[in-house]
Design a protein around this motif. Structure first.
Motif, short mmCIF file in Angstrom:
data_model
loop_
_atom_site.label_atom_id
_atom_site.label_comp_id
_atom_site.label_asym_id
_atom_site.label_seq_id
_atom_site.Cartn_x
_atom_site.Cartn_y
_atom_site.Cartn_z
N LYS A 10 -29.95 18.98 47.23
CA LYS A 10 -30.93 19.08 46.16
C LYS A 10 -30.24 19.47 44.86
O LYS A 10 -29.32 20.28 44.87
CB LYS A 10 -32.00 20.10 46.50
N SER A 11 -30.69 18.87 43.76
CA SER A 11 -30.08 19.19 42.47
C SER A 11 -31.00 18.79 41.32
O SER A 11 -31.95 18.05 41.50
CB SER A 11 -28.72 18.50 42.33
N ILE A 12 -30.68 19.32 40.17
CA ILE A 12 -31.32 18.90 38.93
C ILE A 12 -30.21 18.34 38.04
O ILE A 12 -29.19 18.98 37.83
CB ILE A 12 -32.02 20.09 38.23
N VAL A 13 -30.41 17.13 37.55
CA VAL A 13 -29.40 16.45 36.76
C VAL A 13 -30.02 16.07 35.42
O VAL A 13 -31.13 15.55 35.37
CB VAL A 13 -28.88 15.19 37.49
N CYS A 14 -29.28 16.33 34.35
CA CYS A 14 -29.77 16.03 33.00
C CYS A 14 -28.83 15.06 32.30
O CYS A 14 -27.62 15.10 32.51
CB CYS A 14 -29.86 17.30 32.17
N ILE A 15 -29.40 14.20 31.48
CA ILE A 15 -28.65 13.32 30.59
C ILE A 15 -29.00 13.75 29.17
O ILE A 15 -30.18 13.80 28.81
CB ILE A 15 -29.01 11.84 30.80
N TYR A 23 -35.08 15.68 38.99
CA TYR A 23 -34.93 16.46 40.21
C TYR A 23 -34.57 15.49 41.34
O TYR A 23 -35.23 14.47 41.53
CB TYR A 23 -36.22 17.20 40.56
N TYR A 24 -33.52 15.82 42.08
CA TYR A 24 -33.07 15.02 43.22
C TYR A 24 -33.28 15.86 44.47
O TYR A 24 -32.72 16.94 44.61
CB TYR A 24 -31.60 14.65 43.03
N ASP A 25 -34.12 15.39 45.39
CA ASP A 25 -34.43 16.18 46.59
C ASP A 25 -33.44 15.96 47.72
O ASP A 25 -33.63 16.43 48.82
CB ASP A 25 -35.86 15.90 47.05
N GLY A 26 -32.38 15.23 47.44
CA GLY A 26 -31.37 14.94 48.46
C GLY A 26 -31.43 13.51 48.94
O GLY A 26 -30.50 13.01 49.56
N SER A 27 -32.56 12.83 48.64
CA SER A 27 -32.66 11.42 49.01
C SER A 27 -33.36 10.59 47.93
O SER A 27 -33.04 9.43 47.75
CB SER A 27 -33.38 11.25 50.35
N GLU A 28 -34.31 11.15 47.23
CA GLU A 28 -35.05 10.44 46.18
C GLU A 28 -34.99 11.24 44.89
O GLU A 28 -34.84 12.45 44.90
CB GLU A 28 -36.51 10.25 46.58
N ILE A 29 -35.16 10.54 43.76
CA ILE A 29 -35.21 11.24 42.49
C ILE A 29 -36.62 11.18 41.93
O ILE A 29 -37.38 10.27 42.23
CB ILE A 29 -34.20 10.70 41.46
N GLU A 30 -36.96 12.18 41.13
CA GLU A 30 -38.22 12.16 40.42
C GLU A 30 -38.04 12.88 39.09
O GLU A 30 -37.35 13.89 39.01
CB GLU A 30 -39.34 12.77 41.24
N PRO A 31 -38.65 12.34 38.04
CA PRO A 31 -38.53 12.98 36.73
C PRO A 31 -39.14 14.37 36.76
O PRO A 31 -40.13 14.61 37.46
CB PRO A 31 -39.32 12.07 35.80
N VAL A 32 -38.56 15.28 36.04
CA VAL A 32 -39.11 16.64 35.93
C VAL A 32 -40.20 16.61 34.88
O VAL A 32 -40.00 16.12 33.78
CB VAL A 32 -38.00 17.64 35.55
N SER A 33 -41.35 17.12 35.25
CA SER A 33 -42.46 17.17 34.32
C SER A 33 -42.52 18.54 33.67
O SER A 33 -42.43 19.57 34.33
CB SER A 33 -43.77 16.91 35.06
N TYR A 34 -42.66 18.54 32.36
CA TYR A 34 -42.74 19.80 31.62
C TYR A 34 -44.17 20.15 31.25
O TYR A 34 -44.42 21.11 30.57
CB TYR A 34 -41.89 19.71 30.35
N THR A 35 -45.13 19.38 31.72
CA THR A 35 -46.52 19.61 31.32
C THR A 35 -47.07 20.93 31.86
O THR A 35 -48.00 21.46 31.30
CB THR A 35 -47.42 18.45 31.80
N HIS A 36 -46.48 21.45 32.91
CA HIS A 36 -46.98 22.70 33.48
C HIS A 36 -46.33 23.93 32.84
O HIS A 36 -46.71 25.05 33.14
CB HIS A 36 -46.73 22.70 34.99
#
Length: 95
Positions: free
Chosen positions: A60-65, A74-87
């Motif tokens: 698991k990791s968080i990667v930024c460009i 956010y990478y859960d170890g197999s899939e990626i998903e954009p980090v939402s800042y709305t919360h």
């Protein structure tokens, strides 16, 4: 040299800004298919390249460009998903 060996290429992975949606993927695929005729072509957004370069498999990791356009994934170890800042509630700062 690459053009002369284009039929020997089995897989082509392309990661590009804006390639997370179908329209740019189709345009890029059309160009590659004209050159690499016997090839499996995988086209994904550039975030995938950053995740694959910065993370270990199954970790698991968080990667930024950071650049002209920036994003965080956010990478859960197999899939990626954009980090939402709305919360998040962030304090406002004066100029």
């Amino acid at each position: 040299m690459l053009y002369q060996n284009r039929e020997k290429v089995d897989y082509l992975y392309f990661y590009g800004a804006g390639c997370g949606v179908e329209s740019p993927q189709l345009r890029i695929r059309k160009v590659f298919e004209e050159i690499f005729t016997n090839c499996n072509i995988i086209i994904k957004e550039d975030t995938y390249a950053a995740v694959y370069a910065a993370s270990r498999p199954n970790e698991k990791s968080i990667v930024c460009i950071l650049g002209t356009g920036s994003n965080c994934t956010y990478y859960d170890g197999s899939e990626i998903e954009p980090v939402s800042y709305t919360h998040l509630t962030l304090p406002t700062t004066p100029y």
